[in-house]
Motif scaffolding. Structure first.
Motif, PDB file in Angstrom:
ATOM      1  N   VAL A   1     -33.911 -95.892 -76.342  1.00 57.56           N
ATOM      2  CA  VAL A   1     -32.997 -94.780 -76.896  1.00 57.56           C
ATOM      3  C   VAL A   1     -31.611 -95.125 -76.668  1.00 57.56           C
ATOM      4  CG1 VAL A   1     -32.042 -92.328 -77.019  1.00 57.56           C
ATOM      5  CG2 VAL A   1     -34.464 -92.961 -76.558  1.00 57.56           C
ATOM      6  N   ALA A   2     -30.547 -95.367 -77.395  1.00 58.19           N
ATOM      7  CA  ALA A   2     -29.294 -95.380 -77.394  1.00 58.19           C
ATOM      8  C   ALA A   2     -28.536 -94.275 -78.006  1.00 58.19           C
ATOM      9  CB  ALA A   2     -28.673 -96.760 -77.975  1.00 58.19           C
ATOM     10  N   LEU A   3     -27.436 -93.841 -77.190  1.00 55.23           N
ATOM     11  CA  LEU A   3     -26.479 -92.778 -77.659  1.00 55.23           C
ATOM     12  C   LEU A   3     -25.360 -93.635 -78.270  1.00 55.23           C
ATOM     13  CD1 LEU A   3     -26.542 -89.550 -77.462  1.00 55.23           C
ATOM     14  CD2 LEU A   3     -24.831 -89.991 -75.433  1.00 55.23           C
ATOM     15  N   GLY A   4     -24.727 -93.163 -79.321  1.00 59.18           N
ATOM     16  CA  GLY A   4     -23.580 -93.601 -80.000  1.00 59.18           C
ATOM     17  C   GLY A   4     -22.441 -92.611 -80.039  1.00 59.18           C
TER      18      GLY A   4
ATOM     19  N   LYS B   1     -43.486 -78.832 -73.060  1.00 61.23           N
ATOM     20  CA  LYS B   1     -44.859 -79.134 -73.790  1.00 61.23           C
ATOM     21  C   LYS B   1     -44.776 -80.655 -73.865  1.00 61.23           C
ATOM     22  CE  LYS B   1     -44.280 -74.782 -76.465  1.00 61.23           C
ATOM     23  NZ  LYS B   1     -44.282 -74.484 -77.839  1.00 61.23           N
ATOM     24  N   PRO B   2     -45.961 -81.192 -74.115  1.00 60.96           N
ATOM     25  CA  PRO B   2     -46.132 -82.586 -74.474  1.00 60.96           C
ATOM     26  C   PRO B   2     -45.605 -83.012 -75.767  1.00 60.96           C
ATOM     27  CG  PRO B   2     -48.088 -81.340 -74.763  1.00 60.96           C
ATOM     28  CD  PRO B   2     -47.379 -80.510 -74.180  1.00 60.96           C
ATOM     29  N   PHE B   3     -44.960 -84.333 -76.021  1.00 56.54           N
ATOM     30  CA  PHE B   3     -44.244 -84.699 -76.973  1.00 56.54           C
ATOM     31  C   PHE B   3     -45.356 -85.070 -78.049  1.00 56.54           C
ATOM     32  CE2 PHE B   3     -41.619 -87.722 -79.583  1.00 56.54           C
ATOM     33  CZ  PHE B   3     -40.495 -86.875 -79.596  1.00 56.54           C
ATOM     34  N   GLN B   4     -44.857 -84.680 -79.264  1.00 58.05           N
ATOM     35  CA  GLN B   4     -45.991 -84.901 -80.374  1.00 58.05           C
ATOM     36  C   GLN B   4     -45.023 -85.618 -81.505  1.00 58.05           C
ATOM     37  OE1 GLN B   4     -47.596 -80.930 -81.762  1.00 58.05           O
ATOM     38  NE2 GLN B   4     -46.893 -80.036 -79.871  1.00 58.05           N
TER      39      GLN B   4
ATOM     40  N   ILE C   1     -34.804 -85.720 -74.179  1.00 53.74           N
ATOM     41  CA  ILE C   1     -35.149 -87.290 -73.845  1.00 53.74           C
ATOM     42  C   ILE C   1     -36.159 -87.249 -72.663  1.00 53.74           C
ATOM     43  CG2 ILE C   1     -34.088 -89.189 -72.648  1.00 53.74           C
ATOM     44  CD1 ILE C   1     -31.476 -88.622 -74.158  1.00 53.74           C
ATOM     45  N   LEU C   2     -36.180 -86.443 -71.807  1.00 49.49           N
ATOM     46  CA  LEU C   2     -37.051 -86.469 -70.712  1.00 49.49           C
ATOM     47  C   LEU C   2     -38.616 -86.234 -71.232  1.00 49.49           C
ATOM     48  CD1 LEU C   2     -35.103 -84.741 -67.759  1.00 49.49           C
ATOM     49  CD2 LEU C   2     -35.783 -87.178 -67.878  1.00 49.49           C
ATOM     50  N   ASN C   3     -38.367 -85.180 -72.019  1.00 52.62           N
ATOM     51  CA  ASN C   3     -40.044 -84.797 -72.811  1.00 52.62           C
ATOM     52  C   ASN C   3     -40.605 -85.711 -73.657  1.00 52.62           C
ATOM     53  OD1 ASN C   3     -41.744 -82.400 -73.036  1.00 52.62           O
ATOM     54  ND2 ASN C   3     -41.155 -83.034 -75.088  1.00 52.62           N
ATOM     55  N   SER C   4     -39.751 -86.642 -74.305  1.00 52.36           N
ATOM     56  CA  SER C   4     -39.968 -87.755 -75.051  1.00 52.36           C
ATOM     57  C   SER C   4     -40.912 -88.773 -74.376  1.00 52.36           C
ATOM     58  CB  SER C   4     -38.927 -88.600 -75.734  1.00 52.36           C
ATOM     59  OG  SER C   4     -38.098 -89.325 -74.952  1.00 52.36           O
ATOM     60  N   ARG C   5     -40.548 -88.988 -72.956  1.00 51.99           N
ATOM     61  CA  ARG C   5     -41.293 -90.001 -72.292  1.00 51.99           C
ATOM     62  C   ARG C   5     -41.177 -91.294 -72.933  1.00 51.99           C
ATOM     63  NH1 ARG C   5     -44.221 -85.260 -72.326  1.00 51.99           N
ATOM     64  NH2 ARG C   5     -44.416 -84.393 -70.326  1.00 51.99           N
TER      65      ARG C   5
ATOM     66  N   PHE D   1     -31.365 -84.831 -83.693  1.00 53.69           N
ATOM     67  CA  PHE D   1     -31.590 -85.619 -82.577  1.00 53.69           C
ATOM     68  C   PHE D   1     -32.934 -85.589 -82.230  1.00 53.69           C
ATOM     69  CE2 PHE D   1     -31.540 -86.799 -78.078  1.00 53.69           C
ATOM     70  CZ  PHE D   1     -30.615 -87.886 -78.033  1.00 53.69           C
ATOM     71  N   MET D   2     -33.786 -84.503 -82.266  1.00 58.51           N
ATOM     72  CA  MET D   2     -35.187 -84.475 -82.143  1.00 58.51           C
ATOM     73  C   MET D   2     -35.959 -85.466 -83.164  1.00 58.51           C
ATOM     74  SD  MET D   2     -36.435 -80.488 -80.940  1.00 58.51           S
ATOM     75  CE  MET D   2     -35.305 -79.746 -82.120  1.00 58.51           C
ATOM     76  N   GLU D   3     -35.439 -85.329 -84.324  1.00 60.05           N
ATOM     77  CA  GLU D   3     -35.961 -86.089 -85.617  1.00 60.05           C
ATOM     78  C   GLU D   3     -35.966 -87.692 -84.893  1.00 60.05           C
ATOM     79  OE1 GLU D   3     -34.967 -85.163 -89.489  1.00 60.05           O
ATOM     80  OE2 GLU D   3     -35.549 -82.928 -89.441  1.00 60.05           O
ATOM     81  N   GLY D   4     -34.544 -88.163 -84.614  1.00 62.01           N
ATOM     82  CA  GLY D   4     -34.429 -89.129 -84.393  1.00 62.01           C
ATOM     83  C   GLY D   4     -35.539 -89.895 -83.205  1.00 62.01           C
ATOM     84  N   LEU D   5     -35.366 -88.962 -81.964  1.00 60.82           N
ATOM     85  CA  LEU D   5     -36.294 -89.190 -80.867  1.00 60.82           C
ATOM     86  C   LEU D   5     -37.771 -89.567 -81.579  1.00 60.82           C
ATOM     87  CD1 LEU D   5     -35.245 -87.055 -78.026  1.00 60.82           C
ATOM     88  CD2 LEU D   5     -35.011 -89.741 -78.131  1.00 60.82           C
ATOM     89  N   ASP D   6     -38.107 -88.870 -82.306  1.00 61.22           N
ATOM     90  CA  ASP D   6     -39.513 -88.308 -82.764  1.00 61.22           C
ATOM     91  C   ASP D   6     -40.002 -89.741 -83.619  1.00 61.22           C
ATOM     92  OD1 ASP D   6     -42.163 -86.923 -83.017  1.00 61.22           O
ATOM     93  OD2 ASP D   6     -41.737 -87.329 -85.354  1.00 61.22           O
ATOM     94  N   ALA D   7     -38.832 -90.220 -84.405  1.00 60.00           N
ATOM     95  CA  ALA D   7     -39.068 -91.447 -85.273  1.00 60.00           C
ATOM     96  C   ALA D   7     -39.219 -92.737 -84.346  1.00 60.00           C
ATOM     97  CB  ALA D   7     -37.951 -91.703 -85.973  1.00 60.00           C
ATOM     98  N   ILE D   8     -38.410 -92.887 -82.969  1.00 57.72           N
ATOM     99  CA  ILE D   8     -38.612 -93.711 -82.057  1.00 57.72           C
ATOM    100  C   ILE D   8     -40.010 -93.941 -81.538  1.00 57.72           C
ATOM    101  CG2 ILE D   8     -37.595 -94.855 -80.045  1.00 57.72           C
ATOM    102  CD1 ILE D   8     -34.845 -93.434 -80.810  1.00 57.72           C
ATOM    103  N   SER D   9     -40.456 -92.635 -81.049  1.00 55.23           N
ATOM    104  CA  SER D   9     -41.688 -92.389 -80.614  1.00 55.23           C
ATOM    105  C   SER D   9     -42.740 -92.993 -81.413  1.00 55.23           C
ATOM    106  CB  SER D   9     -41.771 -90.952 -80.070  1.00 55.23           C
ATOM    107  OG  SER D   9     -43.241 -90.778 -79.595  1.00 55.23           O
ATOM    108  N   TYR D  10     -42.566 -92.572 -82.670  1.00 53.87           N
ATOM    109  CA  TYR D  10     -43.611 -92.904 -83.881  1.00 53.87           C
ATOM    110  C   TYR D  10     -43.795 -94.448 -83.964  1.00 53.87           C
ATOM    111  CZ  TYR D  10     -45.527 -93.486 -88.560  1.00 53.87           C
ATOM    112  OH  TYR D  10     -46.198 -93.978 -89.580  1.00 53.87           O
ATOM    113  N   TRP D  11     -42.745 -95.041 -83.893  1.00 55.82           N
ATOM    114  CA  TRP D  11     -42.764 -96.677 -83.733  1.00 55.82           C
ATOM    115  C   TRP D  11     -43.241 -97.009 -82.568  1.00 55.82           C
ATOM    116  CZ3 TRP D  11     -36.866 -96.391 -84.939  1.00 55.82           C
ATOM    117  CH2 TRP D  11     -36.806 -95.812 -86.360  1.00 55.82           C
ATOM    118  N   TYR D  12     -43.351 -96.657 -81.353  1.00 56.69           N
ATOM    119  CA  TYR D  12     -43.518 -96.857 -80.237  1.00 56.69           C
ATOM    120  C   TYR D  12     -45.218 -96.986 -80.031  1.00 56.69           C
ATOM    121  CZ  TYR D  12     -44.302 -97.309 -75.413  1.00 56.69           C
ATOM    122  OH  TYR D  12     -44.664 -97.438 -73.982  1.00 56.69           O
TER     123      TYR D  12
END
Length: 280
Positions: A134-137, A17-20, A124-128, A83-94
């Motif tokens: 994205v950094a993994l700690g 699904k497209p990242f939202q 990660i792939l779906n976040s585009r 992890f999804m929430e973290g990716l979504d925040a990065i995408s939101y800023w971007y």
């Protein structure tokens, strides 16, 4: 079916699904989550969770990243959702025009799990998201049993363009060897530990010398002026902690340019202003 199996099934179904972005006024399903998960998200959204710790350059004059704190204490059942929430925040800023890298910490046993890595790869792939955002700690070194699988998990993440960080560096020789072998992109020092005279800072010189010269050094838990002085003396690249700025919400992050410390210094030493004629 166990809750963990349902979570993996969710990731599997969601990857095509497209990242939202997360909608603060949620009226539609988010990321294909169940109604129960959606209600949990709506509650989180209304609270505007204070989850993101800003990271600055050493002087505090530039925002250089963010640490997603909920993942530091997440249970295994919460890892993928957070992890999804973290990716979504990065995408939101971007999408809002801010290039803010996000550090998403995970426990070592999750990095060593092929099932978790499969799910993280799909997310990660779906976040585009562009490479470098994205950094993994990684919390700690793996034990002998997990060593090979953990290396494989990190290499899979790197092939996706994910940066690799070691979160709790203490100067241990085994940690230095791991950082060298895996070519970690970032190392995090807990400055409260380095206040003790019993802890040697000789390891920092080893990081600065080849082959560690390209590794960025982060000072965490910067809470005292002495911590900042040490960070300056040791030529640390990035700082975060209470002295720089307390954790904030993802929307507040869009308004941040420099740290609280930098604002204080500027107020004490204001720059001279020019009048319209160009005179001081």
């Amino acid at each position: 079916m166990s809750p963990k199996s349902r979570l993996y099934t969710l990731v599997k179904a969601w990857k095509n699904k497209p990242f939202q972005e997360v909608r603060d006024a949620c009226g539609e399903p988010w990321l294909g989550l169940s109604s129960q998960a959606l209600e949990e998200h709506q509650s989180w959204s209304k609270r505007q969770a204070i989850s993101h710790e800003p990271i600055f350059n050493r002087k505090g004059t530039k925002l250089t990243g963010s640490l997603f704190r909920p993942l530091l204490t997440a249970t295994d059942m919460q890892l993928l959702r957070l992890f999804m929430e973290g990716l979504d925040a990065i995408s939101y800023w971007y999408r809002s025009g801010r290039f803010i890298p996000g550090i998403l910490p995970l426990p070592t046993h999750a990095i060593a799990s092929s099932k978790y890595i499969d799910a993280l790869s799909d997310l990660i792939l779906n976040s585009r998201l562009p490479v470098g955002l994205v950094a993994l700690g990684m919390h700690s070194l793996p034990d002998a049993i997990q060593m090979d699988s953990c290396k494989e998990g990190l290499l899979r993440m790197r092939r996706l363009g994910v940066l690799l960080h070691f979160m709790n560096f203490t100067g241990d020789a085994h940690q230095l060897q791991w950082i060298k072998e895996m070519q970690m992109d970032g190392i995090h020092l807990n400055m409260t530990q380095f206040r003790k005279p019993s802890i040697s800072t000789d390891a920092l010189a080893n990081i600065r010398s080849s082959p560690y010269s390209s590794t960025q050094i982060y000072a965490s838990h910067v809470g005292l002026v002495k911590d900042l002085e040490n960070a300056s003396d040791w030529q640390i690249d990035h700082c975060y902690g209470g002295l720089m700025m307390a954790p904030i919400s993802r929307h507040q992050m869009l308004q941040v340019n420099d740290s609280r410390l930098a604002k204080t210094i500027l107020s004490l030493h204001p720059q001279q202003q020019l009048n319209p004629n160009g005179d001081k």
